[in-house]
Motif scaffolding. Sequence first.
Motif, PDB file in Angstrom:
ATOM      1  N   SER A  17       1.367 -11.665   7.483  1.00  0.00           N
ATOM      2  CA  SER A  17       0.337 -10.694   7.861  1.00  0.00           C
ATOM      3  C   SER A  17       0.514 -10.326   9.331  1.00  0.00           C
ATOM      4  O   SER A  17       0.976 -11.147  10.129  1.00  0.00           O
ATOM      5  N   ILE A  19      -0.659  -7.088  12.611  1.00  0.00           N
ATOM      6  CA  ILE A  19      -1.430  -5.928  13.055  1.00  0.00           C
ATOM      7  C   ILE A  19      -0.457  -4.915  13.626  1.00  0.00           C
ATOM      8  O   ILE A  19       0.398  -5.257  14.443  1.00  0.00           O
ATOM      9  N   ASN A  48      -2.268  -1.533  -3.843  1.00  0.00           N
ATOM     10  CA  ASN A  48      -2.854  -1.701  -2.518  1.00  0.00           C
ATOM     11  C   ASN A  48      -4.317  -2.100  -2.702  1.00  0.00           C
ATOM     12  O   ASN A  48      -5.150  -1.289  -3.077  1.00  0.00           O
ATOM     13  N   GLY A  50      -6.097  -3.230  -0.253  1.00  0.00           N
ATOM     14  CA  GLY A  50      -6.730  -3.095   1.053  1.00  0.00           C
ATOM     15  C   GLY A  50      -7.602  -1.857   1.113  1.00  0.00           C
ATOM     16  O   GLY A  50      -7.820  -1.163   0.123  1.00  0.00           O
ATOM     17  N   THR A  51      -8.097  -1.544   2.316  1.00  0.00           N
ATOM     18  CA  THR A  51      -9.039  -0.445   2.537  1.00  0.00           C
ATOM     19  C   THR A  51      -8.373   0.821   3.072  1.00  0.00           C
ATOM     20  O   THR A  51      -9.040   1.829   3.269  1.00  0.00           O
ATOM     21  N   LYS A 119     -10.399  -0.641  11.622  1.00  0.00           N
ATOM     22  CA  LYS A 119      -9.222  -1.433  11.288  1.00  0.00           C
ATOM     23  C   LYS A 119      -8.949  -1.514   9.779  1.00  0.00           C
ATOM     24  O   LYS A 119      -9.106  -2.564   9.167  1.00  0.00           O
ATOM     25  N   LYS A 121      -6.997  -1.910   6.269  1.00  0.00           N
ATOM     26  CA  LYS A 121      -5.972  -2.880   5.900  1.00  0.00           C
ATOM     27  C   LYS A 121      -5.153  -2.383   4.707  1.00  0.00           C
ATOM     28  O   LYS A 121      -5.656  -1.687   3.844  1.00  0.00           O
ATOM     29  N   GLN A 123      -2.735  -4.103   1.736  1.00  0.00           N
ATOM     30  CA  GLN A 123      -2.283  -5.351   1.100  1.00  0.00           C
ATOM     31  C   GLN A 123      -1.676  -4.981  -0.237  1.00  0.00           C
ATOM     32  O   GLN A 123      -2.364  -4.510  -1.134  1.00  0.00           O
ATOM     33  N   ILE A 158      -1.565  -9.231   4.637  1.00  0.00           N
ATOM     34  CA  ILE A 158      -2.557  -8.256   5.089  1.00  0.00           C
ATOM     35  C   ILE A 158      -2.003  -7.540   6.316  1.00  0.00           C
ATOM     36  O   ILE A 158      -1.696  -8.184   7.319  1.00  0.00           O
ATOM     37  N   ILE A 159      -1.863  -6.230   6.205  1.00  0.00           N
ATOM     38  CA  ILE A 159      -1.390  -5.406   7.307  1.00  0.00           C
ATOM     39  C   ILE A 159      -2.601  -4.639   7.823  1.00  0.00           C
ATOM     40  O   ILE A 159      -3.180  -3.845   7.106  1.00  0.00           O
ATOM     41  N   THR A 160      -2.981  -4.916   9.060  1.00  0.00           N
ATOM     42  CA  THR A 160      -4.114  -4.236   9.677  1.00  0.00           C
ATOM     43  C   THR A 160      -3.570  -3.098  10.552  1.00  0.00           C
ATOM     44  O   THR A 160      -2.621  -3.308  11.305  1.00  0.00           O
ATOM     45  N   TRP A 162      -4.647  -0.097  13.293  1.00  0.00           N
ATOM     46  CA  TRP A 162      -5.687   0.470  14.155  1.00  0.00           C
ATOM     47  C   TRP A 162      -5.107   1.138  15.363  1.00  0.00           C
ATOM     48  O   TRP A 162      -3.975   0.999  15.696  1.00  0.00           O
TER      49      TRP A 162
END
Length: 162
Positions: A17, A19, A48, A50-51, A119, A121, A123, A158-160, A162
């Motif tokens: 993971s 950022i 995916n 994530g968000t 931020k 994410k 995934q 998890i790739i964040t 931002w």
Amino acid sequence: LPNPFNSTLKIEGTFQSRIYNTYGNKILNEIKFTADEKIGITKIKFKNTGTFLQTNLVNLQLINSKTDRVVSVVDTPVDNAIEFKMTIDVTKPDNGLVVSGETYYIYAYILTPNIGQLKPKIQLDIESVSDISAFDYNDLTRVADITKNNVFPIVGPIITVW
């Protein structure tokens, strides 16, 4: 020969993971495929969970980590799914397939994330055994049962952004 046959294929995520505070071309995941027998893979589907909005991920590529050869490309996710499909092509290395004994990474162009989201994410998970189509590399009519060494979902890092 049994069909399907019990395969020793093991699928492991090797990417940690992280950022990203810039956009553009980024690695999102890396997957290692190992087996006692040679396995040819014709489909890998990632979800995916994530968000990060799928419309902000484009030009997704599945690339052999050792050779940097692009094996498959997906323009944009559909329903947050990225389905890489490989077609047999004897003019390409490994007949154009993902093969056991190699590691592959997912590379994508990340566009500016959603305004107002904090931020977001990414995934990329392999949710179920049906998200992988694996075969005996030397006889692609023999389906590989890959449940022996894998527990699904295979959760990605998890790739964040931002």
